[in-house]
Design an enzyme around this catalytic site. Structure first.
Site, short mmCIF file in Angstrom:
data_model
loop_
_atom_site.label_atom_id
_atom_site.label_comp_id
_atom_site.label_asym_id
_atom_site.label_seq_id
_atom_site.Cartn_x
_atom_site.Cartn_y
_atom_site.Cartn_z
CB VAL A 60 -1.40 0.26 1.13
CG1 VAL A 60 -1.93 -0.77 1.13
CG2 VAL A 60 -0.04 0.07 2.67
CE1 TYR A 61 3.81 1.42 4.07
CE2 TYR A 61 6.01 0.93 4.33
CZ TYR A 61 4.27 1.21 5.18
OH TYR A 61 4.48 0.62 6.51
CB ALA A 62 3.52 5.40 -2.72
#
Length: 327
Positions: free
Chosen positions: A61-63
């Site tokens: 989900v990071y970026a």
């Protein structure tokens, strides 16, 4: 750099883990205002490797996956894949509609393949469930995780913030069926948030599970003057949710941290990290970095020895906090 074992495993990791949440931006990514572009991110990753850090933590989900892409390209260009330990996570929403999030068998198998594609790797060393999934039986999750280990796509599995009873249940289910057990817990733990000391940390010690705390500097609150602000401080809604409610109570801890740092002649971030490294079973705090100096400061914490009196002095003003981070 002196490497340490990740809990009850033979895996060698640096006692500082570089978190990659600040690398990359994407539409709808809540941390956009302070995220770094790829060039800036690569500079930090390269310096971390030069300093001996071999442990890197990212998430799907990071970026929206951009963080994994940036990390993967940097590792390919700057590192020996056999020497580094790459962790990524699964749980959060990656697309709208059915099956866009969670820890179902479908989600785990699909999201792992997508993470490997973005990282441009055949396997990840540590695959972490980002949070508990209340809509999927833990038996389904643990069997799927066991299967990806046996398929060679994952070397070890870990978990992140959850209630201790949930973590114990997952460990029991794995043991009952002969499935792969979690080897690490990435929990919310720092000098101004110590609720994990009640149950989670004793469980991890008893089970030989490594703690790799996230937010070890409380989103920067343990690294600067009380009145100083940053772009992240002003714009990060998750950090505000975690820390604003108890800010006044935390002030005394931060003041003592500054005092101890002054006596040692080092930045207060180093004392905050050194305190964590004195707390068993902490193995490697996951530090975020938006500047090269953040990584250099973190590595400097590894060699700092605190006396029992200093540790007690830092801890004494703490009062109980509301539990945050589990959901």
């Amino acid at each position: 750099m002196n490497y340490v074992k990740l809990g009850n495993t033979g895996l060698d990791v640096s006692p500082i883990c570089l978190g990659c949440m600040s690398f990359g931006s994407a539409e709808g990514w809540v941390h956009n205002p302070w995220a770094l572009n790829e060039e800036e991110s690569r500079t930090i990753i390269k310096r971390a490797l030069e300093l001996g850090i071999n442990f890197f933590d990212t998430a799907n989900v990071y970026a929206r996956g951009v963080s994994e892409e940036i990390l993967g390209r940097a590792i390919r260009d700057f590192a020996n894949r056999d020497e580094v330990v790459i962790a990524t996570k699964v749980r959060g929403r990656m697309h709208e509609g059915p099956n866009g999030e969670g820890l179902s068998r479908k989600a785990i198998l699909s999201q792992l393949d997508k993470s490997l594609q973005r990282l441009d790797m055949d396997y990840v060393d540590l695959y972490i469930i980002h949070r508990w999934d209340y809509n999927t039986p833990i038996e389904e999750t643990m069997e799927a995780l066991h299967d990806v280990v046996k398929a060679g796509k994952v070397r070890y599995i870990g978990a992140s913030a959850m209630w201790t009873w949930q973590f114990q249940k997952a460990l029991y289910v794995a043991e009952k069926h002969g499935w792969t057990r979690f080897v690490s817990m990435q929990n919310h733990y720092n000098l101004i948030y110590r609720e994990e000391e009640r149950e989670m940390m004793p469980l991890c010690r008893a089970e030989g599970i490594a703690s790799t705390p996230y937010s070890p500097l409380a989103s920067g609150r343990l690294a600067r003057d009380w009145s100083e602000t940053t772009t992240r401080y002003e714009t990060d809604p998750i950090a505000k949710q975690k820390y604003d409610a108890m800010a006044e109570a935390d002030r005394r801890v931060v003041e003592r941290l500054a005092e101890v740092a002054g006596k040692h002649g080092v930045p207060r971030a180093q004392i905050a990290l050194a305190w964590l490294l004195h707390k068993k079973p902490v193995v490697a705090p996951v530090i975020g970095a938006t500047k090269v100096s953040h990584v250099e400061t973190a590595v400097g914490a590894v060699s700092i020895e605190l006396t029992p009196e200093e540790i007690a002095y830092l801890e004494e003003p703490y009062i109980p906090h509301p539990v945050v981070g589990h959901n």
